[in-house]
Design a protein around this motif. Structure first.
Motif, PDB file in Angstrom:
ATOM      1  N   ALA A  37       0.835  -1.208   0.000  1.00 40.13           N
ATOM      2  CA  ALA A  37       0.000   0.000   0.000  1.00 40.13           C
ATOM      3  C   ALA A  37       0.871   1.260   0.000  1.00 40.13           C
ATOM      4  CB  ALA A  37      -0.927  -0.009   1.199  1.00 40.13           C
ATOM      5  N   LYS A  38       1.954   1.265   0.788  1.00 38.51           N
ATOM      6  CA  LYS A  38       2.857   2.426   0.826  1.00 38.51           C
ATOM      7  C   LYS A  38       3.541   2.605  -0.525  1.00 38.51           C
ATOM      8  CE  LYS A  38       6.695   4.494   3.390  1.00 38.51           C
ATOM      9  NZ  LYS A  38       6.962   5.398   2.326  1.00 38.51           N
ATOM     10  N   PHE A  39       3.990   1.509  -1.129  1.00 37.55           N
ATOM     11  CA  PHE A  39       4.638   1.576  -2.435  1.00 37.55           C
ATOM     12  C   PHE A  39       3.698   2.176  -3.475  1.00 37.55           C
ATOM     13  CE2 PHE A  39       5.499  -0.333  -6.602  1.00 37.55           C
ATOM     14  CZ  PHE A  39       6.808   0.076  -6.801  1.00 37.55           C
ATOM     15  N   ILE A  40       2.452   1.708  -3.494  1.00 35.73           N
ATOM     16  CA  ILE A  40       1.474   2.235  -4.454  1.00 35.73           C
ATOM     17  C   ILE A  40       1.209   3.710  -4.197  1.00 35.73           C
ATOM     18  CG2 ILE A  40      -0.953   2.097  -5.183  1.00 35.73           C
ATOM     19  CD1 ILE A  40      -0.701  -0.969  -4.831  1.00 35.73           C
ATOM     20  N   ASP A  41       1.063   4.092  -2.922  1.00 36.83           N
ATOM     21  CA  ASP A  41       0.856   5.510  -2.604  1.00 36.83           C
ATOM     22  C   ASP A  41       2.027   6.362  -3.091  1.00 36.83           C
ATOM     23  OD1 ASP A  41      -1.595   5.084  -1.419  1.00 36.83           O
ATOM     24  OD2 ASP A  41      -0.820   5.089   0.634  1.00 36.83           O
ATOM     25  N   ASP A  42       3.261   5.871  -2.866  1.00 30.76           N
ATOM     26  CA  ASP A  42       4.452   6.636  -3.253  1.00 30.76           C
ATOM     27  C   ASP A  42       4.610   6.730  -4.765  1.00 30.76           C
ATOM     28  OD1 ASP A  42       5.009   6.892  -0.562  1.00 30.76           O
ATOM     29  OD2 ASP A  42       6.615   5.385  -0.532  1.00 30.76           O
ATOM     30  N   LYS A  43       4.182   5.714  -5.504  1.00 34.04           N
ATOM     31  CA  LYS A  43       4.393   5.653  -6.952  1.00 34.04           C
ATOM     32  C   LYS A  43       3.125   5.932  -7.756  1.00 34.04           C
ATOM     33  CE  LYS A  43       8.648   4.225  -6.450  1.00 34.04           C
ATOM     34  NZ  LYS A  43       9.778   5.075  -6.799  1.00 34.04           N
ATOM     35  N   TRP A  44       2.074   6.397  -7.111  1.00 35.47           N
ATOM     36  CA  TRP A  44       0.793   6.546  -7.797  1.00 35.47           C
ATOM     37  C   TRP A  44       0.876   7.463  -9.021  1.00 35.47           C
ATOM     38  CZ3 TRP A  44      -3.171   3.723  -8.327  1.00 35.47           C
ATOM     39  CH2 TRP A  44      -4.295   4.220  -8.973  1.00 35.47           C
ATOM     40  N   ASP A  45       1.589   8.575  -8.900  1.00 32.00           N
ATOM     41  CA  ASP A  45       1.682   9.508 -10.027  1.00 32.00           C
ATOM     42  C   ASP A  45       2.344   8.840 -11.241  1.00 32.00           C
ATOM     43  OD1 ASP A  45       0.438  11.512  -8.601  1.00 32.00           O
ATOM     44  OD2 ASP A  45       2.325  12.418  -7.911  1.00 32.00           O
ATOM     45  N   GLU A  46       3.373   8.001 -10.992  1.00 30.21           N
ATOM     46  CA  GLU A  46       4.025   7.286 -12.088  1.00 30.21           C
ATOM     47  C   GLU A  46       3.067   6.273 -12.715  1.00 30.21           C
ATOM     48  OE1 GLU A  46       7.958   5.688 -11.184  1.00 30.21           O
ATOM     49  OE2 GLU A  46       8.114   7.192  -9.581  1.00 30.21           O
ATOM     50  N   PHE A  47       2.308   5.568 -11.878  1.00 36.40           N
ATOM     51  CA  PHE A  47       1.324   4.607 -12.384  1.00 36.40           C
ATOM     52  C   PHE A  47       0.283   5.315 -13.236  1.00 36.40           C
ATOM     53  CE2 PHE A  47       2.083   1.773  -8.454  1.00 36.40           C
ATOM     54  CZ  PHE A  47       2.979   0.975  -9.134  1.00 36.40           C
ATOM     55  N   GLN A  48      -0.201   6.429 -12.744  1.00 33.45           N
ATOM     56  CA  GLN A  48      -1.244   7.167 -13.468  1.00 33.45           C
ATOM     57  C   GLN A  48      -0.719   7.653 -14.814  1.00 33.45           C
ATOM     58  OE1 GLN A  48      -4.583   7.756 -12.358  1.00 33.45           O
ATOM     59  NE2 GLN A  48      -4.720   8.201 -14.534  1.00 33.45           N
ATOM     60  N   SER A  49       0.504   8.169 -14.838  1.00 31.18           N
ATOM     61  CA  SER A  49       1.106   8.664 -16.075  1.00 31.18           C
ATOM     62  C   SER A  49       1.286   7.521 -17.078  1.00 31.18           C
ATOM     63  CB  SER A  49       2.450   9.318 -15.767  1.00 31.18           C
ATOM     64  OG  SER A  49       3.076   9.725 -16.950  1.00 31.18           O
ATOM     65  N   ALA A  50       1.771   6.363 -16.599  1.00 27.81           N
ATOM     66  CA  ALA A  50       1.967   5.211 -17.480  1.00 27.81           C
ATOM     67  C   ALA A  50       0.621   4.699 -17.989  1.00 27.81           C
ATOM     68  CB  ALA A  50       2.714   4.104 -16.737  1.00 27.81           C
ATOM     69  N   PHE A  51      -0.374   4.708 -17.126  1.00 31.46           N
ATOM     70  CA  PHE A  51      -1.702   4.257 -17.519  1.00 31.46           C
ATOM     71  C   PHE A  51      -2.280   5.167 -18.596  1.00 31.46           C
ATOM     72  CE2 PHE A  51      -6.337   4.062 -17.077  1.00 31.46           C
ATOM     73  CZ  PHE A  51      -6.557   2.693 -17.132  1.00 31.46           C
ATOM     74  N   ASP A  52      -2.113   6.464 -18.415  1.00 32.04           N
ATOM     75  CA  ASP A  52      -2.631   7.428 -19.386  1.00 32.04           C
ATOM     76  C   ASP A  52      -2.010   7.249 -20.771  1.00 32.04           C
ATOM     77  OD1 ASP A  52      -4.253   8.510 -17.446  1.00 32.04           O
ATOM     78  OD2 ASP A  52      -2.910  10.195 -16.983  1.00 32.04           O
ATOM     79  N   ASP A  53      -0.779   6.730 -20.819  1.00 32.85           N
ATOM     80  CA  ASP A  53      -0.078   6.547 -22.094  1.00 32.85           C
ATOM     81  C   ASP A  53      -0.460   5.243 -22.807  1.00 32.85           C
ATOM     82  OD1 ASP A  53       1.232   8.932 -21.686  1.00 32.85           O
ATOM     83  OD2 ASP A  53       3.045   8.004 -20.854  1.00 32.85           O
ATOM     84  N   LEU A  54      -1.253   4.402 -22.185  1.00 36.04           N
ATOM     85  CA  LEU A  54      -1.629   3.114 -22.780  1.00 36.04           C
ATOM     86  C   LEU A  54      -2.708   3.276 -23.850  1.00 36.04           C
ATOM     87  CD1 LEU A  54      -1.862   0.888 -19.576  1.00 36.04           C
ATOM     88  CD2 LEU A  54      -0.012   0.916 -21.264  1.00 36.04           C
ATOM     89  N   LYS A  55      -2.786   2.278 -24.729  1.00 40.57           N
ATOM     90  CA  LYS A  55      -3.855   2.225 -25.725  1.00 40.57           C
ATOM     91  C   LYS A  55      -5.153   1.845 -25.011  1.00 40.57           C
ATOM     92  CE  LYS A  55      -0.677   0.634 -29.275  1.00 40.57           C
ATOM     93  NZ  LYS A  55      -0.271  -0.513 -30.090  1.00 40.57           N
ATOM     94  N   PRO A  56      -6.309   2.194 -25.578  1.00 39.73           N
ATOM     95  CA  PRO A  56      -7.593   1.879 -24.923  1.00 39.73           C
ATOM     96  C   PRO A  56      -7.771   0.395 -24.591  1.00 39.73           C
ATOM     97  CG  PRO A  56      -7.947   3.437 -26.699  1.00 39.73           C
ATOM     98  CD  PRO A  56      -6.504   3.015 -26.770  1.00 39.73           C
ATOM     99  N   ASN A  57      -7.370  -0.511 -25.501  1.00 40.28           N
ATOM    100  CA  ASN A  57      -7.546  -1.936 -25.200  1.00 40.28           C
ATOM    101  C   ASN A  57      -6.642  -2.382 -24.048  1.00 40.28           C
ATOM    102  OD1 ASN A  57      -5.222  -1.703 -26.827  1.00 40.28           O
ATOM    103  ND2 ASN A  57      -5.452  -3.779 -27.624  1.00 40.28           N
ATOM    104  N   GLU A  58      -5.469  -1.771 -23.905  1.00 42.16           N
ATOM    105  CA  GLU A  58      -4.577  -2.096 -22.791  1.00 42.16           C
ATOM    106  C   GLU A  58      -5.168  -1.575 -21.468  1.00 42.16           C
ATOM    107  OE1 GLU A  58      -0.202  -2.021 -24.943  1.00 42.16           O
ATOM    108  OE2 GLU A  58      -1.142  -0.093 -24.459  1.00 42.16           O
ATOM    109  N   LYS A  59      -5.775  -0.398 -21.522  1.00 35.75           N
ATOM    110  CA  LYS A  59      -6.424   0.153 -20.325  1.00 35.75           C
ATOM    111  C   LYS A  59      -7.570  -0.753 -19.881  1.00 35.75           C
ATOM    112  CE  LYS A  59      -5.441   5.029 -21.179  1.00 35.75           C
ATOM    113  NZ  LYS A  59      -6.005   6.357 -21.426  1.00 35.75           N
ATOM    114  N   CYS A  60      -8.357  -1.213 -20.858  1.00 31.76           N
ATOM    115  CA  CYS A  60      -9.475  -2.103 -20.533  1.00 31.76           C
ATOM    116  C   CYS A  60      -8.977  -3.400 -19.907  1.00 31.76           C
ATOM    117  CB  CYS A  60     -10.294  -2.416 -21.784  1.00 31.76           C
ATOM    118  SG  CYS A  60     -11.301  -1.032 -22.335  1.00 31.76           S
ATOM    119  N   SER A  61      -7.903  -3.934 -20.435  1.00 29.94           N
ATOM    120  CA  SER A  61      -7.339  -5.178 -19.912  1.00 29.94           C
ATOM    121  C   SER A  61      -6.911  -5.009 -18.451  1.00 29.94           C
ATOM    122  CB  SER A  61      -6.146  -5.604 -20.769  1.00 29.94           C
ATOM    123  OG  SER A  61      -5.573  -6.770 -20.250  1.00 29.94           O
TER     124      SER A  61
END
Length: 102
Positions: A37-61
Motif C-alpha cells: 500500500a505504501k509503495f502504491i501511494d508513493d508511486k501513484w503519479d508514475e502509475f497514473q502517467s503510465a496508464f494514461d499513455d496506454l492504448k484503450p484496449n490495454e487500459k481495458c485489460s
C-alpha cells in the motif's frame, strides 16, 4: 477394521482454543499489505502517467484485471425446491377432507 472411524483427540464441535481469533490477519500478511500500500501511494503519479499513455484496449485489460479486487466474484447458487407441488384438486381434497383421486 479399516472402515471403522479412528478415535481422534478432538471431537467435532469442540470449541476453538488458542491461536489467533477469527478474522485476525496473519502478522506477515498484514506487514506485506502495508508495504505494498505504501509503495502504491508513493508511486501513484508514475502509475497514473503510465496508464494514461496506454492504448484503450490495454487500459481495458488492466481494468478487467483489477475488478476482482474491488468487486469479488460471487459464487453461483443453485436452488432446488423439493417441496411437492399441490394441484388445485389436491388443495380442494385437503380442504374438503375427502380423497377423490388416486
Amino acid at each position: 477394521m479399516a472402515d471403522e472411524p479412528k478415535d481422534t483427540k478432538f471431537k467435532k464441535g469442540r470449541p476453538k482454543t488458542g491461536g489467533r481469533k477469527a478474522g485476525t490477519p496473519n502478522k506477515i500478511t498484514k506487514e506485506k499489505r502495508e508495504i505494498i500500500a505504501k509503495f502504491i501511494d508513493d508511486k501513484w503519479d508514475e502509475f497514473q502517467s503510465a496508464f494514461d499513455d496506454l492504448k484503450p484496449n490495454e487500459k481495458c485489460s488492466i481494468m478487467v484485471s483489477l475488478l476482482p479486487f474491488a468487486f469479488p466474484k460471487l459464487a453461483q447458487v443453485d436452488y432446488k425446491d423439493n417441496t411437492p407441488v399441490k394441484t388445485l384438486a389436491d388443495e380442494l381434497d385437503e380442504i374438503s377432507g375427502e380423497k377423490t383421486r388416486g
